[in-house]
Design a protein around this motif. Structure first.
Motif, PDB file in Angstrom:
ATOM      1  N   GLY A 145       1.017  -1.307   0.237  1.00 31.56           N
ATOM      2  CA  GLY A 145       0.004   0.168  -0.173  1.00 31.56           C
ATOM      3  C   GLY A 145       0.950   1.315   0.063  1.00 31.56           C
ATOM      4  N   GLY A 146       1.978   1.144   0.003  1.00 34.36           N
ATOM      5  CA  GLY A 146       2.933   2.191  -0.063  1.00 34.36           C
ATOM      6  C   GLY A 146       3.124   3.045  -1.529  1.00 34.36           C
ATOM      7  N   ARG A 147       3.681   4.139  -1.511  1.00 33.00           N
ATOM      8  CA  ARG A 147       3.634   5.021  -2.581  1.00 33.00           C
ATOM      9  C   ARG A 147       4.208   4.247  -3.894  1.00 33.00           C
ATOM     10  NH1 ARG A 147       5.212  11.125  -1.319  1.00 33.00           N
ATOM     11  NH2 ARG A 147       4.795  10.777   1.170  1.00 33.00           N
ATOM     12  N   HIS A 148       3.655   4.497  -5.106  1.00 31.88           N
ATOM     13  CA  HIS A 148       4.431   4.318  -6.306  1.00 31.88           C
ATOM     14  C   HIS A 148       4.526   5.363  -6.969  1.00 31.88           C
ATOM     15  CE1 HIS A 148       3.149   0.250  -5.081  1.00 31.88           C
ATOM     16  NE2 HIS A 148       3.525  -0.174  -6.152  1.00 31.88           N
ATOM     17  N   VAL A 149       5.809   6.104  -7.261  1.00 23.56           N
ATOM     18  CA  VAL A 149       6.283   7.410  -7.860  1.00 23.56           C
ATOM     19  C   VAL A 149       7.159   7.048  -9.007  1.00 23.56           C
ATOM     20  CG1 VAL A 149       7.064   9.676  -7.467  1.00 23.56           C
ATOM     21  CG2 VAL A 149       5.942   8.439  -5.627  1.00 23.56           C
ATOM     22  N   ALA A 150       7.048   7.825  -9.885  1.00 25.39           N
ATOM     23  CA  ALA A 150       8.085   7.637 -11.260  1.00 25.39           C
ATOM     24  C   ALA A 150       8.321   9.264 -11.828  1.00 25.39           C
ATOM     25  CB  ALA A 150       7.315   6.940 -12.374  1.00 25.39           C
ATOM     26  N   VAL A 151       9.543   9.512 -12.179  1.00 25.64           N
ATOM     27  CA  VAL A 151       9.872  10.604 -12.773  1.00 25.64           C
ATOM     28  C   VAL A 151       9.878  10.355 -14.242  1.00 25.64           C
ATOM     29  CG1 VAL A 151      11.493  12.627 -13.052  1.00 25.64           C
ATOM     30  CG2 VAL A 151      11.110  11.199 -10.685  1.00 25.64           C
ATOM     31  N   ILE A 152       9.178  10.937 -15.009  1.00 26.11           N
ATOM     32  CA  ILE A 152       9.073  11.175 -16.636  1.00 26.11           C
ATOM     33  C   ILE A 152       9.274  12.319 -17.232  1.00 26.11           C
ATOM     34  CG2 ILE A 152       7.690  10.218 -18.727  1.00 26.11           C
ATOM     35  CD1 ILE A 152       5.968   8.442 -16.735  1.00 26.11           C
ATOM     36  N   ASP A 153      10.270  12.561 -17.959  1.00 28.10           N
ATOM     37  CA  ASP A 153      10.691  13.752 -18.640  1.00 28.10           C
ATOM     38  C   ASP A 153      10.704  14.833 -17.604  1.00 28.10           C
ATOM     39  OD1 ASP A 153      11.072  12.602 -21.022  1.00 28.10           O
ATOM     40  OD2 ASP A 153       8.984  13.355 -21.911  1.00 28.10           O
ATOM     41  N   GLY A 154      11.299  14.434 -16.557  1.00 31.09           N
ATOM     42  CA  GLY A 154      11.243  15.575 -15.124  1.00 31.09           C
ATOM     43  C   GLY A 154      10.005  15.659 -14.251  1.00 31.09           C
ATOM     44  N   GLN A 155       8.943  15.354 -14.848  1.00 30.95           N
ATOM     45  CA  GLN A 155       7.626  15.302 -13.936  1.00 30.95           C
ATOM     46  C   GLN A 155       7.603  13.975 -13.219  1.00 30.95           C
ATOM     47  OE1 GLN A 155       4.458  15.859 -16.530  1.00 30.95           O
ATOM     48  NE2 GLN A 155       2.775  15.393 -15.236  1.00 30.95           N
ATOM     49  N   THR A 156       7.265  14.266 -11.964  1.00 30.61           N
ATOM     50  CA  THR A 156       6.844  13.374 -11.141  1.00 30.61           C
ATOM     51  C   THR A 156       5.292  12.922 -11.137  1.00 30.61           C
ATOM     52  OG1 THR A 156       8.479  14.114  -9.451  1.00 30.61           O
ATOM     53  CG2 THR A 156       6.769  12.689  -8.526  1.00 30.61           C
ATOM     54  N   VAL A 157       5.288  11.673 -11.123  1.00 31.05           N
ATOM     55  CA  VAL A 157       3.629  11.198 -11.353  1.00 31.05           C
ATOM     56  C   VAL A 157       3.689   9.839 -10.688  1.00 31.05           C
ATOM     57  CG1 VAL A 157       3.336  11.851 -13.728  1.00 31.05           C
ATOM     58  CG2 VAL A 157       4.407   9.599 -13.422  1.00 31.05           C
ATOM     59  N   ARG A 158       2.580   9.642 -10.051  1.00 32.66           N
ATOM     60  CA  ARG A 158       2.261   8.687  -9.185  1.00 32.66           C
ATOM     61  C   ARG A 158       1.332   7.414  -9.873  1.00 32.66           C
ATOM     62  NH1 ARG A 158       1.308  11.980  -3.677  1.00 32.66           N
ATOM     63  NH2 ARG A 158       3.347  12.277  -3.201  1.00 32.66           N
ATOM     64  N   LEU A 159       1.143   6.363  -9.347  1.00 33.62           N
ATOM     65  CA  LEU A 159       0.348   5.206 -10.192  1.00 33.62           C
ATOM     66  C   LEU A 159      -0.906   5.911 -10.108  1.00 33.62           C
ATOM     67  CD1 LEU A 159       0.350   2.473 -11.091  1.00 33.62           C
ATOM     68  CD2 LEU A 159      -0.057   1.553  -8.681  1.00 33.62           C
ATOM     69  N   GLY A 160      -1.682   5.829 -11.310  1.00 30.43           N
ATOM     70  CA  GLY A 160      -3.198   6.428 -11.428  1.00 30.43           C
ATOM     71  C   GLY A 160      -3.302   7.602 -11.838  1.00 30.43           C
ATOM     72  N   GLU A 161      -2.218   8.436 -11.778  1.00 36.68           N
ATOM     73  CA  GLU A 161      -2.332   9.947 -12.377  1.00 36.68           C
ATOM     74  C   GLU A 161      -1.989   9.738 -13.872  1.00 36.68           C
ATOM     75  OE1 GLU A 161      -0.530  12.057  -8.435  1.00 36.68           O
ATOM     76  OE2 GLU A 161       0.618  12.135  -9.991  1.00 36.68           O
ATOM     77  N   GLN A 162      -2.233  11.054 -14.328  1.00 38.56           N
ATOM     78  CA  GLN A 162      -2.151  11.182 -15.817  1.00 38.56           C
ATOM     79  C   GLN A 162      -0.988  11.894 -15.995  1.00 38.56           C
ATOM     80  OE1 GLN A 162      -4.875  11.037 -18.423  1.00 38.56           O
ATOM     81  NE2 GLN A 162      -5.590   9.782 -16.774  1.00 38.56           N
ATOM     82  N   PHE A 163      -0.144  11.370 -17.491  1.00 37.20           N
ATOM     83  CA  PHE A 163       0.996  12.064 -17.802  1.00 37.20           C
ATOM     84  C   PHE A 163       0.713  12.370 -19.174  1.00 37.20           C
ATOM     85  CE2 PHE A 163       5.145  11.637 -20.086  1.00 37.20           C
ATOM     86  CZ  PHE A 163       5.798  12.660 -19.582  1.00 37.20           C
ATOM     87  N   ARG A 164       0.605  13.513 -19.687  1.00 36.28           N
ATOM     88  CA  ARG A 164       0.494  13.725 -21.167  1.00 36.28           C
ATOM     89  C   ARG A 164      -0.943  13.328 -21.607  1.00 36.28           C
ATOM     90  NH1 ARG A 164       6.473  13.758 -23.514  1.00 36.28           N
ATOM     91  NH2 ARG A 164       7.343  15.571 -22.423  1.00 36.28           N
ATOM     92  N   GLY A 165      -1.847  13.173 -20.856  1.00 37.69           N
ATOM     93  CA  GLY A 165      -3.048  12.538 -21.341  1.00 37.69           C
ATOM     94  C   GLY A 165      -3.214  11.018 -21.005  1.00 37.69           C
ATOM     95  N   ALA A 166      -2.033  10.337 -21.019  1.00 40.61           N
ATOM     96  CA  ALA A 166      -2.048   8.736 -20.777  1.00 40.61           C
ATOM     97  C   ALA A 166      -2.245   8.414 -19.147  1.00 40.61           C
ATOM     98  CB  ALA A 166      -1.083   8.345 -21.209  1.00 40.61           C
ATOM     99  N   ARG A 167      -2.935   7.594 -18.745  1.00 39.94           N
ATOM    100  CA  ARG A 167      -2.925   7.073 -17.277  1.00 39.94           C
ATOM    101  C   ARG A 167      -1.629   6.099 -16.963  1.00 39.94           C
ATOM    102  NH1 ARG A 167      -5.031   2.926 -14.866  1.00 39.94           N
ATOM    103  NH2 ARG A 167      -5.966   1.933 -16.737  1.00 39.94           N
TER     104      ARG A 167
END
Length: 115
Positions: free
Chosen positions: A57-79
């Protein structure tokens, strides 16, 4: 006396030179690209980092092109649909894109033991 001290300090500051970066390549090998000469930026997003908590249940975080996104969030229109230690799955409608931290390793070639 204070005026002489200020003049000496100002003179010393004028003679000071910036330190050279020991990790910078020699000038003959380094020519910064002009903006017009630069290679076009890749349109494919680049996965730069993935952080996944060790506990359930802990955090899942990624950095894509310098932008921090979490599991389930949107990145450039994609989930952001899934994350592992080395990849992130982006889903946009029916399109599914997998971003990897490392390029897949080439498959090993088998050698015959008699060779």
């Amino acid at each position: 006396m204070l005026l002489c001290l200020a003049a000496l300090l100002a003179h010393g500051a004028l003679l000071a030179q910036p330190l050279k970066d020991p990790t910078r390549p020699p000038a003959r090998l380094y020519t910064p690209p002009a903006e017009s000469d630069a290679a076009p930026a890749s349109k494919e997003p680049q996965l730069q980092s993935v952080l996944i908590a060790r506990h359930a249940g802990g955090r899942h975080v990624a950095v894509i092109d310098g932008q921090t996104v979490r599991l389930g969030e949107q990145f450039r229109g994609a989930r952001v649909a899934a994350m592992t230690q080395n990849e992130v799955v982006l889903v946009d409608g029916k399109q599914r894109r997998v971003l990897r931290l490392f390029a897949p390793a080439p498959s090993p070639q088998r050698h015959n033991e008699r060779d």
